[in-house]
Design a protein around this motif. Structure first.
Motif, PDB file in Angstrom:
ATOM      1  N   HIS A   4     117.274 -24.575  55.687  1.00 22.14           N
ATOM      2  CA  HIS A   4     116.749 -25.648  54.855  1.00 22.14           C
ATOM      3  C   HIS A   4     115.500 -26.216  55.531  1.00 22.14           C
ATOM      4  N   ALA A   5     114.403 -26.285  54.798  1.00 26.30           N
ATOM      5  CA  ALA A   5     113.149 -26.821  55.316  1.00 26.30           C
ATOM      6  C   ALA A   5     112.895 -28.189  54.696  1.00 26.30           C
ATOM      7  N   VAL A   6     112.380 -29.126  55.504  1.00 24.62           N
ATOM      8  CA  VAL A   6     112.185 -30.507  55.051  1.00 24.62           C
ATOM      9  C   VAL A   6     110.786 -30.967  55.412  1.00 24.62           C
ATOM     10  N   THR A   7     109.974 -31.320  54.415  1.00 26.42           N
ATOM     11  CA  THR A   7     108.729 -32.042  54.703  1.00 26.42           C
ATOM     12  C   THR A   7     109.051 -33.535  54.787  1.00 26.42           C
ATOM     13  N   GLY A   8     108.247 -34.269  55.568  1.00 23.90           N
ATOM     14  CA  GLY A   8     108.545 -35.687  55.744  1.00 23.90           C
ATOM     15  C   GLY A   8     109.809 -35.923  56.534  1.00 23.90           C
ATOM     16  N   ALA A   9     110.202 -34.949  57.343  1.00 18.56           N
ATOM     17  CA  ALA A   9     111.458 -35.058  58.090  1.00 18.56           C
ATOM     18  C   ALA A   9     111.412 -36.140  59.151  1.00 18.56           C
ATOM     19  N   ASP A  10     110.212 -36.512  59.575  1.00 23.73           N
ATOM     20  CA  ASP A  10     110.077 -37.538  60.607  1.00 23.73           C
ATOM     21  C   ASP A  10     110.171 -38.948  60.049  1.00 23.73           C
ATOM     22  N   GLY A  11     110.278 -39.084  58.744  1.00 22.65           N
ATOM     23  CA  GLY A  11     110.302 -40.387  58.102  1.00 22.65           C
ATOM     24  C   GLY A  11     111.697 -40.944  57.920  1.00 22.65           C
ATOM     25  N   PHE A  12     111.747 -42.034  57.207  1.00 23.30           N
ATOM     26  CA  PHE A  12     112.984 -42.792  56.972  1.00 23.30           C
ATOM     27  C   PHE A  12     114.058 -41.945  56.297  1.00 23.30           C
ATOM     28  N   ILE A  13     113.835 -41.556  55.051  1.00 25.39           N
ATOM     29  CA  ILE A  13     114.848 -40.784  54.329  1.00 25.39           C
ATOM     30  C   ILE A  13     114.956 -39.381  54.903  1.00 25.39           C
ATOM     31  N   GLY A  14     113.814 -38.784  55.257  1.00 23.06           N
ATOM     32  CA  GLY A  14     113.824 -37.417  55.760  1.00 23.06           C
ATOM     33  C   GLY A  14     114.686 -37.236  56.992  1.00 23.06           C
ATOM     34  N   TYR A  78     113.051 -29.097  50.848  1.00 19.83           N
ATOM     35  CA  TYR A  78     113.107 -30.481  50.394  1.00 19.83           C
ATOM     36  C   TYR A  78     111.740 -31.106  50.682  1.00 19.83           C
ATOM     37  N   HIS A  79     111.077 -31.564  49.642  1.00 21.60           N
ATOM     38  CA  HIS A  79     109.734 -32.123  49.802  1.00 21.60           C
ATOM     39  C   HIS A  79     109.799 -33.639  49.732  1.00 21.60           C
ATOM     40  N   LEU A  80     109.765 -34.269  50.917  1.00 25.24           N
ATOM     41  CA  LEU A  80     109.835 -35.732  51.005  1.00 25.24           C
ATOM     42  C   LEU A  80     108.553 -36.352  51.542  1.00 25.24           C
ATOM     43  N   ALA A  81     107.640 -35.554  52.079  1.00 26.16           N
ATOM     44  CA  ALA A  81     106.431 -36.113  52.686  1.00 26.16           C
ATOM     45  C   ALA A  81     105.594 -36.829  51.637  1.00 26.16           C
ATOM     46  N   ALA A  82     105.212 -38.061  51.934  1.00 30.47           N
ATOM     47  CA  ALA A  82     104.402 -38.845  50.993  1.00 30.47           C
ATOM     48  C   ALA A  82     103.915 -40.105  51.676  1.00 30.47           C
ATOM     49  N   LEU A  83     102.807 -40.634  51.169  1.00 28.26           N
ATOM     50  CA  LEU A  83     102.438 -42.015  51.467  1.00 28.26           C
ATOM     51  C   LEU A  83     103.186 -42.894  50.475  1.00 28.26           C
ATOM     52  N   ILE A  84     103.856 -43.930  50.971  1.00 27.86           N
ATOM     53  CA  ILE A  84     104.778 -44.657  50.100  1.00 27.86           C
ATOM     54  C   ILE A  84     104.487 -46.145  49.956  1.00 27.86           C
ATOM     55  N   ALA A  85     103.677 -46.736  50.831  1.00 27.11           N
ATOM     56  CA  ALA A  85     103.485 -48.193  50.785  1.00 27.11           C
ATOM     57  C   ALA A  85     102.629 -48.577  49.584  1.00 27.11           C
ATOM     58  N   ILE A  86     103.205 -49.302  48.652  1.00 28.54           N
ATOM     59  CA  ILE A  86     102.481 -49.679  47.441  1.00 28.54           C
ATOM     60  C   ILE A  86     101.264 -50.549  47.740  1.00 28.54           C
ATOM     61  N   PRO A  87     101.359 -51.593  48.594  1.00 31.77           N
ATOM     62  CA  PRO A  87     100.166 -52.420  48.840  1.00 31.77           C
ATOM     63  C   PRO A  87      98.983 -51.619  49.380  1.00 31.77           C
ATOM     64  N   TYR A  88      99.221 -50.676  50.278  1.00 28.25           N
ATOM     65  CA  TYR A  88      98.119 -49.902  50.850  1.00 28.25           C
ATOM     66  C   TYR A  88      97.482 -48.993  49.808  1.00 28.25           C
ATOM     67  N   SER A  89      98.223 -48.652  48.762  1.00 30.04           N
ATOM     68  CA  SER A  89      97.648 -47.786  47.721  1.00 30.04           C
ATOM     69  C   SER A  89      96.555 -48.498  46.942  1.00 30.04           C
ATOM     70  N   TYR A  90      96.548 -49.835  46.945  1.00 30.69           N
ATOM     71  CA  TYR A  90      95.448 -50.564  46.312  1.00 30.69           C
ATOM     72  C   TYR A  90      94.178 -50.459  47.161  1.00 30.69           C
ATOM     73  N   THR A  91      94.359 -50.316  48.463  1.00 34.35           N
ATOM     74  CA  THR A  91      93.235 -50.266  49.396  1.00 34.35           C
ATOM     75  C   THR A  91      92.675 -48.858  49.553  1.00 34.35           C
ATOM     76  N   ALA A  92      93.554 -47.865  49.595  1.00 35.01           N
ATOM     77  CA  ALA A  92      93.145 -46.488  49.909  1.00 35.01           C
ATOM     78  C   ALA A  92      93.738 -45.499  48.919  1.00 35.01           C
ATOM     79  N   PRO A  93      93.417 -45.615  47.632  1.00 38.82           N
ATOM     80  CA  PRO A  93      94.060 -44.756  46.626  1.00 38.82           C
ATOM     81  C   PRO A  93      93.775 -43.270  46.823  1.00 38.82           C
ATOM     82  N   ARG A  94      92.589 -42.913  47.317  1.00 40.13           N
ATOM     83  CA  ARG A  94      92.276 -41.498  47.497  1.00 40.13           C
ATOM     84  C   ARG A  94      93.253 -40.831  48.471  1.00 40.13           C
ATOM     85  N   SER A  95      93.644 -41.555  49.507  1.00 40.26           N
ATOM     86  CA  SER A  95      94.568 -40.968  50.475  1.00 40.26           C
ATOM     87  C   SER A  95      95.916 -40.649  49.834  1.00 40.26           C
TER      88      SER A  95
END
Length: 325
Positions: A4-14, A78-95
């Motif tokens: 089983h392969a996991v992206t975002g494995a270093d994060g909270f849910i991953g 399992y693809h979990l890697a993502a930028l998730i913070a909603i407030p920062y998405s207002y500042t840096a949407p391209r990322s």
């Protein structure tokens, strides 16, 4: 033994998913985002006997080569890697587009080229926007009320298109508000617990009237693992949640009671979303996934008590004065 392969494995849910997969006897190849500190994120905190069954691959979902290396020979991705913070998405949407949309495209192409057995893709309840009917089923209209939600919605549709266009064996899980140990300090439950544990008598929050359906992280990880091996789920979308909602204000009061604290709560304007971006109500209809054999095992109180025990002893991992990012 399946790989089983996991992206975002270093994060909270991953990281919780990695633990669960190892517990169930699987070999795990885990992507941790490369950094010059040599950190594997939350994977660094896992027990040695768990890490003994994990192959950690430093990489980045924005790089196609990293993703191809991760998925080679995998039975389930399992693809979990993502930028998730909603407030920062207002500042840096391209990322958010580069990571959440183009990163997902890289995963899809790699899974397609490697003929991996199944892709389990991560969506979010934020793609529904404020509930127009409740509880929210998978048929609810979609409305992206933040750049973050738009990027996840774009990724979801790419996954759908690859299944319909190329027969790629993909299934999408749409968890509602996951919480638990290791969650980012930007999230509301760590925000409340962290401030109380740090000795605050006035806890700063954003809007307190919106309601959310909070799902304990071990239940979210179990939903991912379930869809990794369930029969006949390719091309499907599944919500995961408890079906119970609570306002942020009432949640804050419940946490204070669990922690035995007497505090006041204040709404700080810098923590508010733009008016039309605030999602006022989220409550899940998970009957489709429950019919497949999954159900939450933890109550909100169970999870909050676990958080109230974990976060105070891990405050050194957080900046307890920074909550609005």
């Amino acid at each position: 033994m399946r790989m089983h392969a996991v992206t975002g494995a270093d994060g909270f849910i991953g990281s919780h998913l990695v633990e669960l997969l190892v517990e169930r006897g699987h070999r795990v190849r885990a992507m941790a985002q490369y950094n010059s500190f040599g950190s594997w994120g939350w994977l660094d905190t896992l027990a040695p006997d768990v890490l003994a069954s994990v192959e950690v691959v430093p990489g980045d979902v924005r790089d196609p080569g990293s993703v191809r290396q991760l998925v080679a020979g995998a039975d389930v991705v399992y693809h979990l890697a993502a930028l998730i913070a909603i407030p920062y998405s207002y500042t840096a949407p391209r990322s958010y587009v580069e990571t959440n949309v183009l990163g997902t495209l890289n995963v899809l192409e790699a899974v397609r080229d490697a003929s991996a057995g199944r892709l389990v893709h991560t969506s979010t309840s934020e793609t529904y926007g404020t509930a127009r009917s409740a509880p929210i089923s998978e048929a609810h209209p979609l409305q992206a009320q933040s750049p973050y939600a738009a990027s996840k919605l774009g990724a979801d549709k790419l996954v759908e298109s690859y299944h319909l266009s190329f027969g790629l064996p993909a299934v999408t899980l749409r968890p509602f508000n996951t919480f638990g140990p290791r969650q980012s300090a930007r999230a509301v439950i760590p925000t409340i617990i962290g401030q109380i544990a740090a000795g605050a008598r006035s806890v700063r929050l954003g809007a307190m009237s919106p309601t959310r359906d909070f799902l304990y992280v071990k239940d979210t990880a179990a939903a991912f693992a379930h869809l990794g091996t369930a029969e006949g789920v390719e091309g499907e979308l599944f919500n995961a949640g408890t079906g119970e909602e609570i306002s942020i204000g009432d949640l804050a009061g419940k946490i204070a009671e669990i922690m035995g604290a007497s505090v006041e709560f204040s709404c700080e304007t810098e923590r508010l979303r733009p008016e039309n971006s605030e999602v006022m109500r989220l409550v899940c209809d998970s009957s489709r996934l429950r019919a497949r054999g999954w159900a939450p095992a933890y109550t909100l109180d169970d999870g909050l008590k676990a958080c109230a025990a974990w976060f105070p002893s891990n405050l050194d991992r957080y900046k307890t004065t920074i909550y609005n990012v």
